[in-house]
Design an enzyme around this catalytic site. Structure first.
Site, PDB file in Angstrom:
ATOM      1  N   GLY A 128      34.695 -19.002 115.532  1.00  0.00           N
ATOM      2  CA  GLY A 128      33.884 -19.636 114.492  1.00  0.00           C
ATOM      3  C   GLY A 128      34.394 -20.989 114.063  1.00  0.00           C
ATOM      4  O   GLY A 128      34.225 -21.386 112.905  1.00  0.00           O
ATOM      5  N   GLY A 132      32.170 -24.165 118.041  1.00  0.00           N
ATOM      6  CA  GLY A 132      31.463 -22.914 118.243  1.00  0.00           C
ATOM      7  C   GLY A 132      30.304 -22.766 117.285  1.00  0.00           C
ATOM      8  O   GLY A 132      29.211 -22.316 117.659  1.00  0.00           O
ATOM      9  N   LYS A 312      42.286 -35.364 128.900  1.00  0.00           N
ATOM     10  CA  LYS A 312      41.853 -36.427 127.979  1.00  0.00           C
ATOM     11  C   LYS A 312      42.409 -36.190 126.578  1.00  0.00           C
ATOM     12  O   LYS A 312      42.595 -37.144 125.809  1.00  0.00           O
ATOM     13  CB  LYS A 312      40.333 -36.534 127.976  1.00  0.00           C
ATOM     14  N   ARG A 376      40.475 -34.937 116.759  1.00  0.00           N
ATOM     15  CA  ARG A 376      41.681 -34.309 116.198  1.00  0.00           C
ATOM     16  C   ARG A 376      42.936 -34.789 116.929  1.00  0.00           C
ATOM     17  O   ARG A 376      43.966 -35.067 116.305  1.00  0.00           O
ATOM     18  CB  ARG A 376      41.565 -32.786 116.298  1.00  0.00           C
TER      19      ARG A 376
END
Length: 488
Positions: A128, A132, A312, A376
């Site tokens: 979750g 997702g 990457k 991130r």
């Protein structure tokens, strides 16, 4: 009298007038100037310069120009009419080419209509997190009576989704379709599912899948959203899923490409790739996901898509370090170009296709992850470059930055395939606290000066254009370069 004789007579009369005027005003005109003026009378008249008509923006593309059957302009056409007529012809060629493209698109869709969405009754999403959740919303929005089950660990998030249709932990500012149902029961979530989206972080996937393997149908297609390499085994998700489920024939598809969950939730235009060794399965997933805001391409190069998606993230950490250290755009472009080459060297050794690495799941995903603050992994590098400690950074994050754990696995793969990866190795050493970012930059800059391949030059050019916001538009009749004001 002939026209030419008449012109000579008029020229002679003009010369006499100039001579008489200059002689009577000799005090005003210096002798040299008088000689020049007299000579000019015998020279042919200077051509009248007409302002250049800006026709560049009407120029047709090479495809459109090639499709034109219009004959070349007539040599006897008046000069004033030629540009106007040419512009009309070029605009007509562009319009016809676009109409052909639209007709082809409609014809293709009518011939390739699929009943995948109609026959799909249930889709399950494992995990979750933000991505997702975004994919669950994307699929649920396509068909109101489709059941989309999300298998989660957190009871509070489950209740939030079921009662308020909001994921209280991720993307809480967006409402979810009402046909999304969350549960903590694996048997309930997987029962009767037609497709399964795997959105669990790579490092936790083996243990998680092992715990639910008894509820998984052997024919249930798994669509992997996770990007990375398992640290200890160097396995990709295409290897992890079959092994963890105990079924080497488990249908597998990988979904990758430049995409942020936030922009998917906002239904902004996005393009991604699904890759599978089963062509029909890839096409089915394409039909399941494609919409007016999400364009899906298919590929058979599972290795290329997975390796590019994993590596990457490591390169994005390096890009963030450069940004955090304020090393400038030149350094950023050079670093990313070098990183692209390193990814290509390793991926092709592992069996990836070069075309995959230059497509959406390769260079497309690299540019998004390395240059945009929503990444991130880039933010981890940015904070490392600013002087923060890795432990403090990871403790403050509520999401997983896969590049941190993948970096060590990448170096192990490089040793296995005998490939030198200076930039990616430097990232791994920084993460292991064996090298400071400043020292890593100095060592990279002091590496031996070597030859530069053409492909690396092209990558450097592309990255530099992206950073300076320069866009190149090429036309059949020439080229026009449009540069933003802040370009230097």
């Amino acid at each position: 009298m002939k026209q030419s004789d008449k012109q000579e007579t008029e020229k002679g009369a003009g010369t006499d007038k100039i001579a008489k005027y200059c002689t009577s005003h000799s005090s005003i005109f210096p002798p040299l100037l008088l000689a020049l003026m007299a000579t000019a009378a015998f020279l042919p008249p200077a051509p009248v310069l007409r302002p250049r008509i800006p026709t560049a923006r009407y120029r047709a593309s090479p495809i459109c120009a090639a499709a034109s059957d219009a004959p070349p302009p007539d040599a006897d056409t008046d000069e004033g009419e030629a540009p106007r007529g040419g512009r009309k012809d070029r605009r007509r060629v562009v319009r016809i080419a676009w109409e052909k493209l639209v007709r082809w698109s409609r014809s293709w869709r009518s011939r390739n209509r699929s009943d995948v969405l109609e026959t799909t009754r249930k889709v399950v999403v494992l995990g979750g997190g933000s991505f997702g959740t975004a994919m669950a919303a994307q699929v649920a929005a396509k068909k109101p009576d489709l059941e989309v089950a999300m298998l989660l660990r957190d009871d509070l998030v489950c209740r939030s989704i079921n009662d308020r249709h909001v994921n209280s932990k991720y993307l809480s500012e967006y409402s979810l379709p009402e046909n999304i149902v969350a549960t903590t029961s694996a048997s309930e979530a997987l029962a009767g599912a037609d497709f399964c989206f795997h959105a669990v972080p790579v490092q936790f996937s083996s243990s998680f899948l092992g715990s639910i393997s008894s509820y998984v149908d052997p024919k249930l297609p798994f669509i992997s959203l996770s990007k990375g390499l398992e640290l200890n085994t160097l396995r990709t998700m295409s290897q992890i899923i079959p092994l963890a489920l105990g079924n080497p024939r488990q249908p597998f598809i990988v979904l990758s490409g430049p995409s942020f969950a936030v922009e998917l939730m906002e239904k902004l235009p996005t393009a991604m790739v699904v890759a599978s060794k089963d062509k029909k399965l890839a096409s089915a997933v394409q039909q399941l996901l494609a919409s007016s805001n999400l364009r899906i391409s298919t590929s058979s190069d599972v290795t290329g898509v997975e390796i590019a998606g994993a590596l990457k993230n490591v390169l994005a950490i390096a890009a963030g370090i450069v940004e955090g250290m304020h090393l400038g755009n030149n350094c950023m472009a050079a670093l990313v170009a070098q990183g692209c080459s390193e990814i290509r060297w390793l991926a092709t050794k592992m069996g990836a296709k070069p075309t995959t690495l230059s497509g959406l799941s390769g260079s497309g995903d690299i540019m998004l992850t390395c240059f945009v603050n929503l990444s991130r992994n880039r933010n981890v590098g940015l904070r490392l470059g600013s002087g923060e400690k890795l432990g403090e950074i990871l403790d403050s994050m509520n999401q997983v930055a896969e590049g941190v754990s993948t970096a060590g696995a990448v170096i192990a793969l490089a040793q296995k395939y005998n490939v030198k990866l200076p930039v990616l190795t430097a990232v791994a050493r920084i993460i292991d606290n064996e090298l400071t970012p400043k020292r890593a930059v100095m060592e990279l800059m002091n590496l031996p000066q070597v030859g530069h391949s053409t492909s690396c030059l092209i990558q450097f050019f592309l990255m530099n254009c992206f950073l300076s916001q320069t866009y190149i538009f090429c036309y059949h009749f020439g080229s026009v370069v449009q540069t933003c004001p802040d370009d230097t």
